[in-house]
Design a protein around this motif. Structure first.
Motif, short mmCIF file in Angstrom:
data_model
loop_
_atom_site.label_atom_id
_atom_site.label_comp_id
_atom_site.label_asym_id
_atom_site.label_seq_id
_atom_site.Cartn_x
_atom_site.Cartn_y
_atom_site.Cartn_z
N GLY A 1 0.79 -1.22 0.00
CA GLY A 1 0.00 0.00 0.00
C GLY A 1 0.81 1.26 0.00
N LEU B 1 -5.37 6.90 7.99
CA LEU B 1 -4.52 6.02 8.78
C LEU B 1 -3.54 6.83 9.59
CD1 LEU B 1 -3.67 3.27 6.11
CD2 LEU B 1 -5.50 3.27 7.80
N VAL C 1 -8.00 6.02 3.77
CA VAL C 1 -8.32 4.63 4.03
C VAL C 1 -8.97 3.96 2.83
CG1 VAL C 1 -9.77 3.10 5.44
CG2 VAL C 1 -8.56 4.98 6.50
N LYS D 1 -11.34 0.18 2.73
CA LYS D 1 -10.84 -0.86 3.61
C LYS D 1 -10.91 -0.41 5.07
CE LYS D 1 -7.72 -2.73 0.10
NZ LYS D 1 -6.31 -3.06 -0.23
N SER D 2 -10.80 -1.37 5.96
CA SER D 2 -10.82 -1.07 7.39
C SER D 2 -9.51 -1.51 8.00
CB SER D 2 -12.00 -1.78 8.06
OG SER D 2 -12.00 -1.52 9.43
N TYR D 3 -8.90 -0.64 8.80
CA TYR D 3 -7.63 -0.93 9.43
C TYR D 3 -7.73 -0.69 10.93
CZ TYR D 3 -5.77 -0.55 4.67
OH TYR D 3 -5.53 -0.71 3.33
N GLU D 4 -6.86 -1.37 11.67
CA GLU D 4 -6.86 -1.20 13.11
C GLU D 4 -6.42 0.20 13.52
OE1 GLU D 4 -4.57 -4.19 15.00
OE2 GLU D 4 -5.98 -5.80 14.58
N ASP D 5 -5.60 0.84 12.68
CA ASP D 5 -5.09 2.16 13.04
C ASP D 5 -5.89 3.27 12.35
OD1 ASP D 5 -4.17 1.37 10.58
OD2 ASP D 5 -2.10 2.02 10.89
N GLU D 6 -7.10 2.96 11.95
CA GLU D 6 -7.94 3.96 11.28
C GLU D 6 -8.33 5.08 12.23
OE1 GLU D 6 -12.49 3.92 9.77
OE2 GLU D 6 -11.20 2.42 8.86
#
Length: 214
Positions: free
Chosen positions: A23, A69, A76, A79-84
């Motif tokens: 990414g 992020l 973003v 997509k979904s990220y833990e650090d969003e």
């Protein structure tokens, strides 16, 4: 010599593939700027942001929301990220100075069992003033903690969190006419001053605003 060039080309191709895989390539629509107009009965503001962030207006065009992020503040996408991080920019939400508000709410420097839902001052930690709300006797896991500090731009910032929350929620003013709220995962740490600097640096670099008072 041809063999060396072939190796260089192969290595570049592999590196390019790795950058795309992880990414690191520039997101689509990063160079296309969208202008979103926010307005209420008193003020109009025009905010410009790269289309890649997918910023959406809400509440009759008085607010703006987008996701990125932390700490790089990249968009973003879908997509979904833990650090969003979720950023809300709100027009016309100026309230009383956060410090004055908390001092008014905190009528005590200790927990009062007769007022279990009241805010009270719980001292300081480093540069943060700490306030608590909740019933520490009957519901200690339901306590809310508020960290209050003054940022480098001389604005007060309030960070709120609870034992059951997965995120911190910060609130502050950008100007007398515009406030900002941003939420970030707890695993990103408690250096709230640095986090605020990152967020506000991003806002200043990516937004242009023009205010018209009616």
């Amino acid at each position: 010599m041809k063999r060396k060039w072939r190796v260089v080309v192969i290595n570049c191709a592999l590196l390019s593939g790795m950058l795309i895989m992880f990414g690191c390539s520039e997101p689509k629509d990063m160079n296309r700027i969208e202008k979103i107009v926010l307005h209420d009965s008193n003020t109009t503001a025009t905010l410009s942001i790269p289309a890649a962030y997918g910023a959406k207006a809400f509440s009759k065009n008085t607010g703006l929301e987008f996701h990125c992020l932390y700490p790089g503040m990249q968009p973003v996408g879908n997509k979904s990220y833990e650090d969003e991080m979720t950023v809300f920019i709100l027009l016309g939400r100026f309230r009383k100075n956060l410090e004055e508000l908390k001092i008014e709410e905190a009528q005590s420097d200790h927990f009062d069992p007769k007022r279990p839902g009241a805010v009270y001052r719980a001292g300081t930690h480093d540069v943060y003033e700490i306030f608590l709300r909740g019933d520490r006797i009957n519901d200690p896991q339901g306590m809310q903690t508020y960290y209050l500090f003054k940022a480098h731009d001389d604005q007060w910032v309030q960070v709120e969190w609870g034992e059951h929350d997965a995120i911190y929620s910060a609130e502050r003013q950008i100007s007398p006419d515009i406030s900002i709220q941003y939420n970030f995962p707890k695993q990103k740490g408690t250096d709230f001053i640095h986090i605020d600097e990152v967020v506000m640096g991003f806002i200043k670099n990516h937004f242009t605003s023009h205010f018209v008072s009616h």
